[in-house]
Design a protein around this motif. Structure first.
Motif, short mmCIF file in Angstrom:
data_model
loop_
_atom_site.label_atom_id
_atom_site.label_comp_id
_atom_site.label_asym_id
_atom_site.label_seq_id
_atom_site.Cartn_x
_atom_site.Cartn_y
_atom_site.Cartn_z
N ASP A 240 42.45 1.15 50.03
CA ASP A 240 43.81 0.39 49.49
C ASP A 240 43.58 -0.29 48.32
O ASP A 240 44.31 -0.22 47.16
CB ASP A 240 44.33 -0.20 50.73
CG ASP A 240 45.99 -0.19 50.49
OD1 ASP A 240 46.59 0.36 49.52
OD2 ASP A 240 46.62 -0.43 51.45
N ALA A 241 42.66 -1.32 48.52
CA ALA A 241 42.57 -2.09 47.25
C ALA A 241 41.95 -1.53 46.03
O ALA A 241 42.39 -1.79 44.80
CB ALA A 241 41.48 -3.29 47.54
N SER A 242 41.33 -0.35 46.09
CA SER A 242 40.76 0.39 45.02
C SER A 242 41.93 1.22 44.45
O SER A 242 41.92 1.31 43.21
CB SER A 242 39.56 1.44 45.62
OG SER A 242 38.46 0.89 46.31
N ILE A 243 42.68 1.37 45.29
CA ILE A 243 44.00 2.10 44.51
C ILE A 243 44.77 1.27 43.65
O ILE A 243 45.19 1.23 42.47
CB ILE A 243 45.00 2.67 45.53
CG1 ILE A 243 44.26 3.96 46.52
CG2 ILE A 243 46.52 3.09 45.14
CD1 ILE A 243 45.34 4.18 47.62
N VAL A 244 44.87 -0.28 44.26
CA VAL A 244 45.37 -1.30 43.35
C VAL A 244 44.53 -1.33 42.03
O VAL A 244 45.13 -1.38 40.76
CB VAL A 244 45.40 -2.81 43.85
CG1 VAL A 244 45.98 -3.72 43.04
CG2 VAL A 244 46.03 -2.42 45.24
N VAL A 245 43.01 -1.25 41.96
CA VAL A 245 42.28 -1.50 40.86
C VAL A 245 42.64 -0.44 39.82
O VAL A 245 42.67 -0.57 38.73
CB VAL A 245 40.82 -1.36 41.26
CG1 VAL A 245 39.96 -1.39 40.04
CG2 VAL A 245 40.83 -2.69 42.08
N LEU A 246 42.59 0.99 40.38
CA LEU A 246 42.81 2.13 39.47
C LEU A 246 44.18 1.95 39.00
O LEU A 246 44.41 2.36 37.61
CB LEU A 246 42.59 3.42 40.41
CG LEU A 246 41.24 3.32 40.66
CD1 LEU A 246 40.88 4.86 41.34
CD2 LEU A 246 40.03 3.49 39.52
N ALA A 247 45.30 1.67 39.70
CA ALA A 247 46.63 1.68 39.23
C ALA A 247 46.40 0.67 38.14
O ALA A 247 47.26 0.97 37.06
CB ALA A 247 47.43 1.20 40.49
N LEU A 248 46.03 -0.48 38.23
CA LEU A 248 45.92 -1.54 36.99
C LEU A 248 45.45 -0.89 35.87
O LEU A 248 45.86 -1.09 34.78
CB LEU A 248 45.49 -2.76 37.52
CG LEU A 248 45.97 -3.68 38.60
CD1 LEU A 248 44.95 -4.73 39.22
CD2 LEU A 248 47.36 -4.25 38.01
N ARG A 249 44.05 -0.18 36.09
CA ARG A 249 43.37 0.25 34.99
C ARG A 249 44.19 1.40 34.32
O ARG A 249 44.11 1.41 32.94
CB ARG A 249 41.99 0.88 35.32
CG ARG A 249 41.27 -0.34 35.96
CD ARG A 249 40.94 -1.40 34.98
NE ARG A 249 39.88 -2.19 35.67
CZ ARG A 249 40.43 -3.47 36.17
NH1 ARG A 249 41.53 -3.98 35.79
NH2 ARG A 249 39.52 -4.36 36.82
N PHE A 250 44.83 2.20 35.15
CA PHE A 250 45.63 3.34 34.32
C PHE A 250 46.80 3.02 33.83
O PHE A 250 47.17 3.74 32.74
CB PHE A 250 45.98 4.25 35.49
CG PHE A 250 44.96 4.99 36.50
CD1 PHE A 250 43.76 5.12 35.59
CD2 PHE A 250 45.24 5.58 37.44
CE1 PHE A 250 42.57 5.87 36.24
CE2 PHE A 250 44.06 6.20 38.17
CZ PHE A 250 42.82 6.45 37.69
N VAL A 251 47.35 1.66 33.85
CA VAL A 251 48.36 1.08 33.08
C VAL A 251 48.14 0.33 32.03
O VAL A 251 48.94 -0.34 31.58
CB VAL A 251 49.43 0.67 34.26
CG1 VAL A 251 50.04 1.63 35.24
CG2 VAL A 251 49.16 -0.67 34.95
N GLY A 252 46.89 -0.03 32.01
CA GLY A 252 46.42 -0.77 30.61
C GLY A 252 45.98 -2.12 30.99
O GLY A 252 45.76 -2.81 30.12
#
Length: 355
Positions: A240-252
């Motif tokens: 779940d935390a990894s989804i947060v990390v990738l979501a942050l990276r994907f939006v800049g």
């Protein structure tokens, strides 16, 4: 008119309003910390998310929900991962759209349709809840361990100790309940009396009977599968935390501004707040956003909001959509019953005599 509202329904309505008010207050406080949000910049950051990246997040969501259903597959003999996942997602959908205990009723109906005896299904469901709630309050320890291992810091030790105390209490009570019938009944009745202070319709004696049923059908299985179940649920939280990390990276949001380690640590520390409705919607988001802005400055604020919107859309909306598909598949009979089980497999797992 208020007087026409049944007395039995006023309590739940009042609690929901109180919870909603608390969420509003926490969001307001978080926004006071991070300042005014540039919603135009948020929309611009959301536009950076590609369909391919969204697919990656959806794939992680499937892994997350599979790990979330792992305890059911372990605690209920012969149910298997596929049925456990179908049951968990469909129950999640009903928990969102219908008041409790509608999700529990659906769970038991689905298990019955697959040939699982009612007592075994109920015991497995209770064991699943015990494992989940223990991990919910224990994961701040994981965040602290990450800090100690990488930076030799301990973090907010007071809140970690309090959360750990709750987790240990849940686990100790559950382990005590599987020792003897009399102990199980006492633990269940005490827990029922505590719950009755919050929910007046709770029947402590019924909780005591449930505890005895749990002890009969999940005693040794609970002990032998508890460790693996909890490890699986800890892995679920980290996914779940990894989804947060990738979501942050994907939006800049760059790693230099908000390092992945800080995201994992903060997520673990605030995870107990997912106890609130919709997995702590508003409360957890506000706490995460405040930390991200504290780390990266106000320049990351809009993108961080966009990342959290993506994370919530995937992890809240995704299971609802998947749950709808699973419910339809079950209604159409597309999920076959489990393989035939012996009476031994479905019977009590603990050979101790009741006392």
């Amino acid at each position: 008119m208020t007087d026409s509202l049944p007395a039995r329904s006023r309590g739940p309505v009042g609690r929901r309003l109180l919870t909603a008010a608390l969420c509003v207050v926490v969001i307001w406080l978080a926004l006071r910390f991070v300042g005014d949000i540039d919603w135009g910049a948020v929309r611009s950051s959301l536009g950076k998310l590609s369909w391919k990246e969204l697919g990656v997040l959806a794939g992680l969501l499937v892994v997350r929900n599979t790990l979330n259903a792992l305890p059911l597959a372990l605690f209920i003999p012969g149910i298997g991962m596929v049925r456990a996942l179908v049951n968990d997602l469909a129950a999640h959908l009903l928990a969102v759209v219908a008041p409790p205990p509608g999700d529990l009723v659906l769970r038991l109906k689905m298990f019955a349709s697959w040939g699982v005896p009612h007592a075994v299904a109920l015991a497995g469901t209770v064991a699943n809840m015990v494992a989940f709630y223990t991990v919910r309050f224990a994961v701040p320890i994981v965040g602290t361990m990450l800090l100690v291992a990488t930076r030799w810091e301990v973090g907010p030790i007071g809140s970690v100790l309090l959360s750990s105390l709750v987790a240990v209490t849940i686990l100790v009570l559950a382990l005590a309940a599987v020792r003897h019938d009399s102990t199980a009944a006492r633990v269940g009745e005490v827990a029922g009396r505590v719950a009755a202070r919050v929910r007046r319709s709770t029947d402590p004696e019924e909780w005591g009977r449930w505890a005895v049923t749990f002890r009969h059908h999940a005693a040794s299985g609970f002990r032998s599968h508890l460790a693996v179940s909890m490890l699986g649920l800890v892995a679920m939280v980290l996914v779940d935390a990894s989804i947060v990390v990738l979501a942050l990276r994907f939006v800049g949001v760059e790693a230099a501004s908000v390092p992945a380690l800080d995201v994992y640590v903060t997520f673990c520390l605030v995870y107990p707040f997912t106890l609130f409705p919709f997995m702590g919607l508003g409360i957890v988001d506000g706490l995460l956003l405040a930390e991200f802005v504290d780390l990266g400055g106000e320049g990351v604020e809009a993108a961080a909001v966009a990342g959290l919107v993506v994370w919530r859309t995937v992890t809240l909306g995704g299971p609802i959509v998947l749950g709808a598909f699973m419910l339809v598949a079950w209604r159409l009979g597309l999920v076959p019953p489990r393989a035939e089980r012996s009476a031994v497999a479905d019977g009590p797992h603990d050979g101790r005599s009741a006392t």
